[in-house]
Enzyme design. Structure first.
Site, mmCIF file in Angstrom:
data_model
loop_
_atom_site.group_PDB
_atom_site.id
_atom_site.type_symbol
_atom_site.label_atom_id
_atom_site.label_comp_id
_atom_site.label_asym_id
_atom_site.label_seq_id
_atom_site.Cartn_x
_atom_site.Cartn_y
_atom_site.Cartn_z
ATOM 1 C CD GLU A 394 41.234 32.989 41.644
ATOM 2 O OE1 GLU A 394 40.201 33.197 42.299
ATOM 3 O OE2 GLU A 394 41.680 33.803 40.795
ATOM 4 C CD GLU A 470 42.385 36.783 45.743
ATOM 5 O OE1 GLU A 470 41.176 37.006 45.473
ATOM 6 O OE2 GLU A 470 43.216 36.373 44.922
#
Length: 962
Positions: A394, A470
């Site tokens: 991220e 994820e």
């Protein structure tokens, strides 16, 4: 100043592999002197050897100082806890000064000071001489200590600043916890070796880079020189078969030992392969965490994690979001886990400002990011368990990703590169996403996902394997939809599986709250309990979500047909030879037969004969087949269950060809004993008889129960004072309900504050009918609910609830069921249905049909943030006992069951476990249906099949004395 520089450090030696060496070393862990200052503007005279630190505190190393009474932890997920103004940091910058006195052994010369982890900026002095400074909290750094070591007494001084420019590169979803939290060592080892051990499924090759000569006696390798490749007769390393060989590299002045595993990672036709075979990752994301120690985890904790993962069919770990302690990777090599090793890099908080100034795309940060990638790869390059390098997490997109990826490919072309933050995959070798819905995952599996604007990049990405780095966010009650995701992963070869977020709840031990989360330490900016999102609770007790994950990840499949069970091997490498198979037949949850199954080594069809002739009580019968370990394994003992499946069987004919008698819980043959009968008048005495229903004062008596004449509410049941039952639509919102927006919808509708209007209480036809309208205030939506009570043989009762919605209900509802309260003396519940754990429409795949028993207290699932929990599904009957009394509830055909010592309102209001205080009643829910759980706290909500919409329905139960 150095705190606000883009450089990664100064004075550090070149990174190298973590190796086991026979060179002398000195463990500098232990008790250090410590002083905390509120700012960085503190004189550095403490670094002088003669500085008086007698008034300082003591602090263990490794540790985090906020967990030892110096300042407080703080949690954020995305946002930075300081202004986004790189590379500047706040003046209020907690600064910890450390001092350690040690004696140098006689004859010692030279050496390196090694720090395996310091958050976030460390400046180091030895005997008053500055060795340098370092950033990169979860990465090792070494300094040349040789010129400044002295015989006898030596003084090591370290200054650690919580905030530095490097903090902008470390915005991972976790607690901010400064300190020296990994090992500190003085070592004379300087070796660096890179072993290359490949296996294509047929032959193995071995070579290495670095000085010295390599011996691997088990494979007949002696005196192998650097750069020379040899072919060896080695067995392959896989996570299922973690075969390791011990190599020794002899260098001038030291000998190092390495555990070598032979395996090759490749990509062909959009499929991820290891040793030429497709690889399906059944993984979890793992932060390093312990509720008392934070990220200063011990070897015992690391081993416990790996053992728990293996025992729950997990085969892979993504090291979110930084390299773990090196011993964890040793354990993955030894016990067998595939690993995506992630660089210590995340800049998520720049997304809050439109990614302006993001270090990923700022060339001033290029050296710092490359330094982090080099230290990751060089430290961990010899681990066979590491099958991919991840550039970070991220951190948006930008030119520095190319710098990191380019160097990594040059240094180690044997491993693919992972990065999720750029969906074009320009610098990655696999297509990775987070929290893609089931529909999108299927589209990607089929190769029909939405195209990229750039045709070349689109074609490149379509040739890549896909993984969910994820998915299935395991926050609180959940995750839902695991089985559906796994079915897709197994159906489409392009799908390489994924990693559930995440392994453990990050609840810090707290004297008042039990476990603390964001905001419990007074942080002005925090993300509340979003840090509590794991498959195991903080104490590493498996949650129901982990049990469901074990079921979804089973490496053996079962399919039942007419008199057969087909066994499918879902292992990638191990086969079935290490397993034994058994079958159990149960009648109404009681075992009537158990026998082995002879399953071919490659799987296949197994005949099931003679099941109908087995004796039984005439109740509901189920066949359960199990696959268990045949022998002890390093990670679990013989008999450990790997996989199971169930199927219903026809009723038993019994040994004489007749049925075996009435099923437990069936009507007939039961009498009401005086001690548990209703404490009211009887018909024909002072009561007024009404066609099977009698009246005693303000009560209506029916069977073994009494009702309030005015409201029709049940007040007495088989000697128990009770309240209810009445229609209920509310549940204490789960984390997925809250963060996904359903709770807000439900509260706007007023489902938490329903009113119950009594329209009629009617007797006749041998029963009692209560007509009601159930509705929230401030809306014209409502439900017509009619309760029809009739007596059954033996003093029992039958309740049929007819529900008719009024109005256009705009959203799913939490539950449809009945709520009632029992005396607090009810202590135990025994039930026939799914168990032993909780289950909701899209969870509970780990539960199986059987006869189970638990105390009311043990029925609770202790989520760190209290919420709806403990629901037992598909219950045929449940018996409630305590204080010498018992009664049974029977479904027509099934119901859902929840029993707890606090009300839904009390559960709803609680924010920590200690808030739940047992009361003097047991609050019982007998449910028709629940809304699915989903993973909307981060990801998709419940699939449409699991949404609960109000519609006309009838719900029927029977109550009988036991």
């Amino acid at each position: 100043m150095d705190l606000e520089t883009f450089a990664p450090g100064s004075g550090g030696l070149a990174p190298r592999a973590a190796l086991r060496s026979d060179a002398p070393s000195l463990d500098l862990n232990g008790t250090w002197r410590f002083r905390l200052s509120p700012t960085a503007a503190v004189p550095d005279d403490f670094a002088q050897p003669d500085h008086d630190d007698s008034g300082w505190a003591e602090l263990p190393v490794p540790s985090h100082w906020p967990l030892h009474g110096h300042g407080s932890p703080a949690y954020t997920n995305v946002v930075y806890p300081f202004p986004v103004d790189p590379p500047h940091v706040p003046t209020e910058n907690p600064t910890g000064d450390y001092r350690r006195v040690f004696d140098l052994p006689d004859g010692w010369s030279g050496g390196r000071l090694r720090f395996d982890g310091v958050e976030s900026f460390a400046r180091v002095w030895l005997n008053g001489h500055e060795l340098g400074w370092s950033t990169g909290s979860r990465l090792p750094v070494e300094f040349d200590a040789g010129p400044f070591l002295r015989p006898g007494r030596n003084v090591l001084a370290v200054r650690v600043h919580q905030w530095s420019a490097a903090s902008y590169l470390e915005d991972q979803d976790m607690w901010w916890l400064p300190g020296i939290f990994r090992d500190v060592t003085l070592t004379r080892s300087a070796a660096d070796v890179f072993v290359h051990a490949g296996h294509d499924g047929r032959r193995a090759t071995l070579s290495f880079d670095g000085p010295g000569l390599l011996d691997l006696p088990e494979l007949g390798v002696a005196g192998l020189e650097p750069g020379v490749e040899v072919t060896v007769a080695a067995e392959p390393w896989t996570a299922e078969t973690p075969r390791l060989y011990q190599a020794v590299v002899t260098l001038p002045g030291e000998t190092v030992r390495l555990a070598v595993g032979f395996r090759t990672v490749s990509i062909a036709g959009g499929v991820l392969l290891v040793n030429g075979r497709p690889l399906l990752l059944k993984g979890v994301n793992r932060h390093e965490f312990h509720p008392e120690r934070g990220r200063a985890v011990t070897y015992e904790t690391m081993r416990e994690d790996v053992l728990l993962m293996k025992r729950h069919n997990v085969n892979a770990v993504r090291t979110s979001h930084y390299p773990p302690h090196p011993a964890f990777l040793d354990l993955c090599d030894e016990l067998g886990l595939w690993v995506i090793d992630e660089c210590d890099f995340e800049t998520h908080g720049f997304g809050q400002v439109g990614w302006r100034g993001n270090p990923t795309d700022d060339p001033r940060w290029a050296d710092a990011l490359l330094d982090r990638m080099r230290r990751t790869v060089e430290r961990d390059k010899n681990h066979p368990s590491v099958i991919m390098w991840s550039l970070g997490n991220e951190a948006g997109v930008g030119r520095n990703l190319a710098v990191m990826a380019g160097w990594t490919r040059d240094r180690d072309p044997s491993r693919p590169i992972h990065y999720e933050g750029d969906w074009s995959c320009e610098h990655a070798d696999v297509y990775s996403r987070m929290y893609a819905s089931h529909a999108e995952v299927e589209a990607i599996g089929r190769g029909v996902e939405d195209p990229l604007d750039d045709p070349a990049l689109d074609a490149r990405r379509r040739a890549m394997p896909f993984l969910q780095c994820e998915y299935a966010h395991a926050m609180g009650n959940g995750p839902g939809g695991l089985a559906e995701y796994q079915e897709l992963f197994e159906r489409y070869p392009r799908l390489a599986g994924g990693f559930v977020w995440e392994w453990i709840d990050h609840g810090l031990a707290h004297p008042r709250h039990g476990y603390a989360y964001g905001g419990d330490y007074g942080e002005p900016v925090h993300d509340s309990n979003f840090v509590v999102d794991g498959l195991v609770f903080p104490d590493r007790t498996p949650s129901p979500g982990l049990l469901d994950l074990k079921k979804a990840f089973e490496p053996v499949g079962f399919a039942f047909g007419d008199g057969v069970v087909t066994v499918t091997d879902k292992h990638g490498f191990a086969g079935l030879a290490h397993l034994t198979f058994t079958a159990v037949v149960e009648d109404e949850g009681l075992t009537v037969a158990e026998f082995p199954l002879r399953v071919p080594a490659e799987g296949g069809e197994v005949k099931l004969t003679g099941l109908a002739e087995l004796p039984g009580g005439g109740g509901e019968r189920w066949l359960t087949v199990r696959a268990v370990l045949a022998d002890d394994q390093p990670w679990a003992p013989a008999g450990h269950e790997i996989a199971w499946a169930q199927t219903p069987l026809p009723p038993a004919t019994g040994l004489d060809g007749e049925g075996g008698g009435a099923a437990p819980g069936a009507e007939g043959g039961t009498t009401v004993s005086p001690e548990i009968g209703p404490d009211v008048g009887a018909a024909g005495s002072t009561a007024e008889a009404w066609a099977g229903v009698s009246r005693a004062g303000d009560l209506v008596v029916l069977g073994g129960a009494a009702f309030d004449l005015a409201t029709g509410r049940l007040v007495r049941l088989f000697g128990h004072d009770v309240e209810g039952p009445r229609l209920d639509l509310w549940r204490a919102p789960t984390d997925n309900d809250r963060y996904g927006g359903l709770e807000a919808d439900w509260r706007r509708l007023g489902l938490h504050r329903l009113t119950h209007r009594i329209d009629a209480v009617e007797t006749g036809g041998g029963g009692l009918t209560v007509r009601t309208r159930v509705a929230p205030a401030a809306t014209d939506l409502g439900l017509r609910a009619v309760y029809r009570w009739t007596a059954t043989d033996g003093g029992g009762l039958r309740l049929a609830v007819e529900i008719e919605p009024e109005g256009d209900w705009p959203a799913p509802v939490p539950r449809v069921g009945l709520a009632m309260a029992l005396p607090g003396g009810v202590e135990r519940v025994t039930w026939f249905g799914r168990g032993p754990g909780e289950a909701y429409p899209d969870t509970g795949t780990a539960t199986r049909v059987g006869r189970w028993s638990a105390t009311v207290d043990d029925l609770q699932t202790p989520y760190v943030y209290p919420q709806e929990n403990g629901h037992r599904a598909d219950v045929r009957w449940a018996e409630f006992t305590g204080a010498g009394r018992a009664f049974r509830v029977v479904g027509e055909p099934v119901f859902g069951l929840t029993a707890r010592r606090w009300s839904t309102a009390e559960l709803d209001a609680a924010t920590h476990r200690p808030d739940l205080v047992p009361g003097d009643r047991v609050h019982l829910h007998l449910d028709l249906a629940h809304q699915g759980i989903g993973t909307a706290a981060c990801g998709p909500g419940a699939l449409p099949a699991y949404e609960l919409r109000v519609r006309p329905t009838t719900f029927t139960l029977r109550f009988t004395p036991s």
